[in-house]
Design an enzyme around this catalytic site. Structure first.
Site, PDB file in Angstrom:
ATOM      1  N   GLY A  45       0.834  -1.257   0.169  1.00 17.64           N
ATOM      2  CA  GLY A  45       0.025   0.100  -0.014  1.00 17.64           C
ATOM      3  C   GLY A  45       0.770   1.242  -0.004  1.00 17.64           C
ATOM      4  O   GLY A  45       0.615   2.170  -0.808  1.00 17.64           O
ATOM      5  N   CYS A  46       2.094   1.124   0.803  1.00 12.09           N
ATOM      6  CA  CYS A  46       2.729   2.480   0.818  1.00 12.09           C
ATOM      7  C   CYS A  46       3.513   2.681  -0.444  1.00 12.09           C
ATOM      8  O   CYS A  46       3.825   3.947  -0.882  1.00 12.09           O
ATOM      9  CB  CYS A  46       3.824   2.421   2.094  1.00 12.09           C
ATOM     10  SG  CYS A  46       2.792   2.351   3.566  1.00 12.09           S
ATOM     11  N   THR A  47       3.776   1.585  -1.114  1.00  7.74           N
ATOM     12  CA  THR A  47       4.669   1.836  -2.292  1.00  7.74           C
ATOM     13  C   THR A  47       3.730   2.415  -3.478  1.00  7.74           C
ATOM     14  O   THR A  47       4.034   2.994  -4.207  1.00  7.74           O
ATOM     15  CB  THR A  47       5.229   0.319  -2.811  1.00  7.74           C
ATOM     16  OG1 THR A  47       6.196   0.120  -1.911  1.00  7.74           O
ATOM     17  CG2 THR A  47       6.090   0.630  -4.147  1.00  7.74           C
TER      18      THR A  47
END
Length: 153
Positions: A45-47
């Site tokens: 998700g962060c990527t």
């Protein structure tokens, strides 16, 4: 107390990926900011969120805004993350979680992971949008861009 709509963001400093000191005082009064807190580098998700901001970074800068990502990852981790995904925006290391606490960012996912919150800040440092969605990481980009368009038009 969490930062809310209409609040002026607190002054803070942190170290960026170039190991230089970032200071909000250098931005307030000059340009709007997109400040997004995210849980951890190199997670799916962060990527996806970081790459979404990367892909639309020119849209933000064309509107005069700066994008700033903040997590508790180390400067070295941020540096590798930024290089791997060619991230053109500022990443700040908040290893002691002081900035996260200063903003009152809540924990996400049942309190297990740090929360994912995006703050849109006008040129004067006033918060005009708080977008809190720990699940849909990529939705933050569209919400942020819309808010920036509204405050610069």
């Amino acid at each position: 107390m969490p930062i809310e709509l209409g609040d002026v963001i607190p002054h803070f400093t942190a170290i960026d990926t170039n190991e230089e000191k970032f200071d909000t005082l250098e931005y307030i009064g000059k340009k709007p900011l997109v400040i997004y807190f995210y849980p951890k580098n190199n997670t799916p998700g962060c990527t996806a969120q970081a790459c979404g901001f990367r892909d639309q970074y020119q849209d933000f800068t064309d509107l005069g805004a700066e994008v700033i990502g903040i997590s508790s990852d180390s400067v070295d981790s941020h540096n590798a993350f930024a290089k791997q995904y060619k991230l053109p925006f500022i990443l700040l290391s908040d290893t002691d979680k002081k900035i996260r606490k200063l903003f009152g960012v809540p924990s996400g996912l049942l309190g297990v992971l740090p929360g994912r919150v995006t703050y849109i800040v006008d040129k004067q440092g006033k918060v005009v949008l708080v977008f809190d969605d720990s699940i849909n990481a990529t939705k933050h980009i569209a919400e942020a861009l819309e808010a920036i368009k509204k405050i610069v038009s």
